[in-house]
Design a protein around this motif. Structure first.
Motif, PDB file in Angstrom:
ATOM      1  N   SER A 173       0.834  -1.204   0.000  1.00 18.29           N
ATOM      2  CA  SER A 173       0.000   0.000   0.000  1.00 18.29           C
ATOM      3  C   SER A 173       0.871   1.258   0.000  1.00 18.29           C
ATOM      4  O   SER A 173       0.401   2.336  -0.353  1.00 18.29           O
ATOM      5  N   PHE A 174       2.139   1.112   0.381  1.00 15.10           N
ATOM      6  CA  PHE A 174       3.064   2.238   0.262  1.00 15.10           C
ATOM      7  C   PHE A 174       3.704   2.273  -1.131  1.00 15.10           C
ATOM      8  O   PHE A 174       4.559   3.111  -1.402  1.00 15.10           O
ATOM      9  N   GLY A 175       3.316   1.314  -1.974  1.00 11.51           N
ATOM     10  CA  GLY A 175       3.838   1.289  -3.329  1.00 11.51           C
ATOM     11  C   GLY A 175       5.086   0.439  -3.503  1.00 11.51           C
ATOM     12  O   GLY A 175       5.823   0.616  -4.468  1.00 11.51           O
ATOM     13  N   ALA A 176       5.338  -0.488  -2.572  1.00 11.83           N
ATOM     14  CA  ALA A 176       6.547  -1.309  -2.661  1.00 11.83           C
ATOM     15  C   ALA A 176       6.498  -2.241  -3.870  1.00 11.83           C
ATOM     16  O   ALA A 176       5.457  -2.806  -4.188  1.00 11.83           O
ATOM     17  N   ASN A 177       7.647  -2.371  -4.563  1.00 14.03           N
ATOM     18  CA  ASN A 177       7.735  -3.365  -5.638  1.00 14.03           C
ATOM     19  C   ASN A 177       8.159  -4.706  -5.030  1.00 14.03           C
ATOM     20  O   ASN A 177       8.408  -4.808  -3.835  1.00 14.03           O
ATOM     21  N   ARG A 178       8.260  -5.727  -5.904  1.00 12.86           N
ATOM     22  CA  ARG A 178       8.537  -7.082  -5.429  1.00 12.86           C
ATOM     23  C   ARG A 178       9.873  -7.151  -4.659  1.00 12.86           C
ATOM     24  O   ARG A 178       9.983  -7.827  -3.651  1.00 12.86           O
ATOM     25  N   LYS A 179      10.855  -6.426  -5.157  1.00  7.55           N
ATOM     26  CA  LYS A 179      12.168  -6.446  -4.510  1.00  7.55           C
ATOM     27  C   LYS A 179      12.084  -5.816  -3.123  1.00  7.55           C
ATOM     28  O   LYS A 179      12.703  -6.294  -2.170  1.00  7.55           O
ATOM     29  N   GLN A 180      11.314  -4.742  -3.003  1.00  2.00           N
ATOM     30  CA  GLN A 180      11.173  -4.100  -1.699  1.00  2.00           C
ATOM     31  C   GLN A 180      10.384  -4.974  -0.731  1.00  2.00           C
ATOM     32  O   GLN A 180      10.687  -5.013   0.458  1.00  2.00           O
ATOM     33  N   VAL A 181       9.367  -5.678  -1.249  1.00  2.87           N
ATOM     34  CA  VAL A 181       8.633  -6.611  -0.388  1.00  2.87           C
ATOM     35  C   VAL A 181       9.616  -7.630   0.179  1.00  2.87           C
ATOM     36  O   VAL A 181       9.591  -7.962   1.364  1.00  2.87           O
ATOM     37  N   LEU A 182      10.542  -8.084  -0.686  1.00  8.53           N
ATOM     38  CA  LEU A 182      11.531  -9.069  -0.254  1.00  8.53           C
ATOM     39  C   LEU A 182      12.453  -8.500   0.822  1.00  8.53           C
ATOM     40  O   LEU A 182      12.634  -9.098   1.885  1.00  8.53           O
ATOM     41  N   THR A 183      13.035  -7.319   0.552  1.00  8.43           N
ATOM     42  CA  THR A 183      14.053  -6.809   1.471  1.00  8.43           C
ATOM     43  C   THR A 183      13.460  -6.183   2.732  1.00  8.43           C
ATOM     44  O   THR A 183      14.072  -6.238   3.785  1.00  8.43           O
ATOM     45  N   LYS A 184      12.271  -5.595   2.626  1.00  5.10           N
ATOM     46  CA  LYS A 184      11.698  -4.921   3.793  1.00  5.10           C
ATOM     47  C   LYS A 184      10.900  -5.858   4.690  1.00  5.10           C
ATOM     48  O   LYS A 184      10.808  -5.634   5.889  1.00  5.10           O
ATOM     49  N   VAL A 185      10.275  -6.877   4.096  1.00  4.03           N
ATOM     50  CA  VAL A 185       9.400  -7.734   4.904  1.00  4.03           C
ATOM     51  C   VAL A 185       9.871  -9.180   4.948  1.00  4.03           C
ATOM     52  O   VAL A 185      10.144  -9.724   6.025  1.00  4.03           O
ATOM     53  N   VAL A 186       9.973  -9.808   3.779  1.00  6.08           N
ATOM     54  CA  VAL A 186      10.170 -11.259   3.737  1.00  6.08           C
ATOM     55  C   VAL A 186      11.503 -11.673   4.376  1.00  6.08           C
ATOM     56  O   VAL A 186      11.526 -12.537   5.260  1.00  6.08           O
ATOM     57  N   LEU A 187      12.592 -11.038   3.963  1.00  6.81           N
ATOM     58  CA  LEU A 187      13.891 -11.426   4.521  1.00  6.81           C
ATOM     59  C   LEU A 187      13.990 -11.161   6.028  1.00  6.81           C
ATOM     60  O   LEU A 187      14.308 -12.071   6.784  1.00  6.81           O
ATOM     61  N   PRO A 188      13.711  -9.937   6.482  1.00  3.20           N
ATOM     62  CA  PRO A 188      13.841  -9.729   7.933  1.00  3.20           C
ATOM     63  C   PRO A 188      12.890 -10.579   8.774  1.00  3.20           C
ATOM     64  O   PRO A 188      13.275 -11.049   9.845  1.00  3.20           O
ATOM     65  N   SER A 189      11.660 -10.825   8.281  1.00  7.55           N
ATOM     66  CA  SER A 189      10.761 -11.613   9.117  1.00  7.55           C
ATOM     67  C   SER A 189      11.152 -13.093   9.086  1.00  7.55           C
ATOM     68  O   SER A 189      10.759 -13.859   9.956  1.00  7.55           O
ATOM     69  N   SER A 190      11.937 -13.510   8.096  1.00  4.39           N
ATOM     70  CA  SER A 190      12.385 -14.909   8.045  1.00  4.39           C
ATOM     71  C   SER A 190      13.727 -15.098   8.725  1.00  4.39           C
ATOM     72  O   SER A 190      14.309 -16.183   8.661  1.00  4.39           O
ATOM     73  N   PHE A 191      14.235 -14.050   9.353  1.00  4.56           N
ATOM     74  CA  PHE A 191      15.553 -14.141   9.984  1.00  4.56           C
ATOM     75  C   PHE A 191      15.668 -15.324  10.957  1.00  4.56           C
ATOM     76  O   PHE A 191      16.640 -16.079  10.884  1.00  4.56           O
ATOM     77  N   PRO A 192      14.680 -15.539  11.854  1.00  9.06           N
ATOM     78  CA  PRO A 192      14.795 -16.690  12.764  1.00  9.06           C
ATOM     79  C   PRO A 192      14.867 -18.023  12.008  1.00  9.06           C
ATOM     80  O   PRO A 192      15.639 -18.903  12.385  1.00  9.06           O
ATOM     81  N   VAL A 193      14.096 -18.143  10.937  1.00 10.72           N
ATOM     82  CA  VAL A 193      14.121 -19.376  10.137  1.00 10.72           C
ATOM     83  C   VAL A 193      15.502 -19.574   9.522  1.00 10.72           C
ATOM     84  O   VAL A 193      16.052 -20.685   9.533  1.00 10.72           O
ATOM     85  N   MET A 194      16.090 -18.484   9.027  1.00 14.78           N
ATOM     86  CA  MET A 194      17.402 -18.602   8.401  1.00 14.78           C
ATOM     87  C   MET A 194      18.468 -18.961   9.440  1.00 14.78           C
ATOM     88  O   MET A 194      19.350 -19.779   9.176  1.00 14.78           O
ATOM     89  N   MET A 195      18.365 -18.372  10.619  1.00 17.66           N
ATOM     90  CA  MET A 195      19.319 -18.715  11.676  1.00 17.66           C
ATOM     91  C   MET A 195      19.211 -20.191  12.029  1.00 17.66           C
ATOM     92  O   MET A 195      20.208 -20.875  12.252  1.00 17.66           O
ATOM     93  N   ASN A 196      17.984 -20.678  12.066  1.00 18.02           N
ATOM     94  CA  ASN A 196      17.757 -22.083  12.376  1.00 18.02           C
ATOM     95  C   ASN A 196      18.385 -22.977  11.309  1.00 18.02           C
ATOM     96  O   ASN A 196      19.028 -23.978  11.623  1.00 18.02           O
ATOM     97  N   ALA A 197      18.199 -22.573  10.038  1.00 20.47           N
ATOM     98  CA  ALA A 197      18.782 -23.329   8.933  1.00 20.47           C
ATOM     99  C   ALA A 197      20.298 -23.356   9.082  1.00 20.47           C
ATOM    100  O   ALA A 197      20.938 -24.383   8.852  1.00 20.47           O
ATOM    101  N   LEU A 198      20.866 -22.239   9.490  1.00 24.25           N
ATOM    102  CA  LEU A 198      22.311 -22.157   9.687  1.00 24.25           C
ATOM    103  C   LEU A 198      22.779 -23.176  10.725  1.00 24.25           C
ATOM    104  O   LEU A 198      23.763 -23.876  10.537  1.00 24.25           O
ATOM    105  N   LYS A 199      22.035 -23.241  11.834  1.00 24.29           N
ATOM    106  CA  LYS A 199      22.423 -24.163  12.907  1.00 24.29           C
ATOM    107  C   LYS A 199      22.336 -25.609  12.436  1.00 24.29           C
ATOM    108  O   LYS A 199      23.223 -26.415  12.716  1.00 24.29           O
TER     109      LYS A 199
END
Ligand SMILES: Nc1ncnc2c1ncn2[C@@H]1O[C@H](COP(=O)(O)OP(=O)(O)O)[C@@H](O)[C@H]1O
Ligand SMILES: [Mg+2]
Lengths: 266, 254
Positions: A173-199
């Motif tokens: 609704s702020f006009g984010a494109n697909r790349k911004q959706v990825l960097t602003k929301v998807v990646l940071p909110s998946s941080f715990p999942v990625m840390m888990n994958a790392l472990k």
């Protein structure tokens, strides 16, 4: 919160601290007990020290290997292969997960392949890699990468898909494109999942590298284990396994610290 | 010129199991500075309608104009507030509030000064470095509103923006958000299934039918008091009459 802690609160905190100390003490005692028990049963010949080794014999082996100068080479060979395999598996795993997220067609097409690849025991590909890449570190690292890659892709991609859709709508609704959706929301909110994958990948890459070294058998802790087994030197095998578990634990804690550091920083 | 013009909007969703008509020929106008309420039963297409006005969803037919200009996609003059505050727990309040500016590449000194001013004016300045979980539900909602106001939209869309709050907090937040919207002179369209909330906040109220949503009734809400607020409106003698009128039209069955 009250500035002045009440007696009751103080007592509660003290109790909590005492309990924590007790647990730590018991953990250390258990470790000492295992080693002492092991030493005792082999010393009194209840168990054959030639087959079961013993802490004393392991220490001697460790010192002998160290003085021969080959120990560090073996440790570093394995450690280096593991770290590289771990990094490649994790980085490529996350990159592929991002690509799958960016293209739904891509993820739909690849879905059955990923499922099969995940079910396949990747170790089975070891001999193939050795034929393709020669019996050396490249083949070993490739085994390690294959072991961790697919799990990372699946786990991280699933994490991406679980992103709160309302948060995605918000940035759109702020006009984010697909790349911004990825960097602003998807990646940071998946941080715990990625840390888990790392472990998980720490364990995976050790498995990959050790199996690779079993197959290639030139240098490294995996090589020492296989060699020790073949010449019936259980001291060598046990010493290598012990070093291996210390290294794996250190790497695991390292990753854990890294995760804490990143999440505190951002 | 009206701030928002909705003309003959219809929307059908397409699924494997068939077509779902969600909205049927909806038209209305909103003048600048007006607070519009839309009330209707769950599933009647309220969120669909707001998504269309927000430019996030294309209607099957009809068109929306913003200050006379045909809407083609997401428009910076429109701010959207969703059901949950959707604050990002990995960002501080300040970082949350400037999210829209970041996305629109508008992180400029005067925009940041505006944000600073809003945080100051609405009592969040001391919480700027806190994380959302450290704030009460009411303060979170306020932070969400400031996040929307930071990009300086003229029109605010509120989709059940208060329904995640408990009743008491909700009364207070209704009042709070209403005053801020009025103070900032924004045009607002609020969607809700709560009749009382709709009456106490709006100047005009549209009642929607069950799916496919159509506008069944339009009510002008006027209270005989100066400087009405949602809380004072709930006390007003006319409140009950409006409530009964809307209740009858909504035709709620259990
Ligand atoms: N993406 C979608 N695909 C299919 N049907 C949908 C979709 N979104 C909403 N609907 C249907 O459209 C109707 C209206 O939904 P919505 O606008 O969310 O209603 P409300 O906000 O009034 O509760 C509902 O019956 C819902 O099931
Ligand atoms: Mg809705």
């Amino acid at each position: 919160m009250y500035k002045q802690e009440s007696e009751e609160q103080k007592k509660y905190l003290q109790k909590l601290k005492a309990r924590k100390r007790l647990i730590t003490a018991l953990r250390i005692l258990l470790l000492i007990f295992i080693f002492v028990f092991w030493e005792a049963v082999t010393r009194f010949n209840w168990l054959d020290p030639f087959i079961f080794s013993s802490p004393g014999r392991m220490l001697n082996t460790f010192i002998r290997l160290y003085n021969e100068g080959s120990l560090m080479t073996h440790i570093f060979t394995t450690l280096w292969e593991t770290v590289v395999g771990f990094l490649l598996g994790t980085i490529f795993g996350i990159l592929i997960a991002i690509i799958l997220w960016l293209s739904e067609t891509c993820s739909r097409v690849l879905e059955p392949y990923l499922v099969v690849a995940n079910a396949l025991p990747k170790i089975a590909l070891g001999p193939v890699f050795i034929v393709w890449m020669g019996a050396g570190p490249v083949a070993i690292i490739t085994v390690a990468v294959t072991v961790s890659l697919i799990v990372t892709v699946l786990e991280v991609y699933t994490g991406f898909l679980e992103t709160d859709s309302e948060k995605i709508r918000l940035v759109q609704s702020f006009g984010a494109n697909r790349k911004q959706v990825l960097t602003k929301v998807v990646l940071p909110s998946s941080f715990p999942v990625m840390m888990n994958a790392l472990k998980v990948n720490v364990g995976m890459s050790w498995v990959g590298v050790i199996v690779g070294e079993f197959l290639v058998s030139k240098a490294g802790l995996g090589y020492l284990i296989v060699y020790g087994g073949q010449v019936f030197q259980l001291d060598l095998v046990m010493t290598s396994v012990l070093i291996l578990s210390v290294l794996a634990a250190l790497m695991y804690f390292g990753v854990q610290l890294l995760g804490k550091w990143i999440s505190e920083k951002y | 010129m009206p701030a928002v013009t909705v003309e003959n909007i219809s929307k059908r969703y397409h699924t494997i199991d068939g077509e779902i008509p969600a909205l049927d020929n909806i038209s209305f106008e909103v003048s600048e500075g007006e607070f519009i309420g839309i009330v209707g039963p769950s599933g009647c297409g309220k969120s669909t309608l707001l998504s269309i006005i927000a430019g996030l969803l294309k209607p099957s037919s009809g068109q929306v104009s913003i200050f006379g200009e045909k809407l083609t996609g997401v428009n910076p003059r429109i701010g959207y507030m969703l059901q949950r505050d959707s604050l990002f727990e990995w960002r501080t309040i300040y970082k949350n509030v400037i999210l829209g500016l970041e996305i629109q590449n508008q992180v400029t000194p005067d925009r940041l000064e505006h944000v600073e001013h809003l945080l100051e004016k609405y009592g969040l300045i001391n919480f700027r470095n806190h994380h959302p979980s450290q704030l009460s539900g009411g303060m979170r909602q306020r932070a969400a509103l400031i996040r929307t106001l930071a990009v300086n939209p003229d029109i605010l869309l509120l989709d059940e923006a208060f329904s995640a709050l408990d009743y008491q907090t909700r009364l207070a937040v209704n009042d709070d958000i209403y005053k801020i919207i009025k103070k900032e002179g924004k045009t607002a369209i609020m969607v809700t299934h709560d009749i009382s909330e709709a009456i106490c906040m709006s100047e005009r109220l549209y009642v929607m039918s069950k799916r496919p949503g159509t506008i069944k009734m339009s009510v002008e809400i006027k209270f005989n008091q100066e400087n009405r607020t949602p809380l004072s409106s709930r006390e007003a003698p006319e409140f009950r009459q409006y409530f009964n009128k809307v209740w009858k039209e909504l035709d709620v069955h259990v």
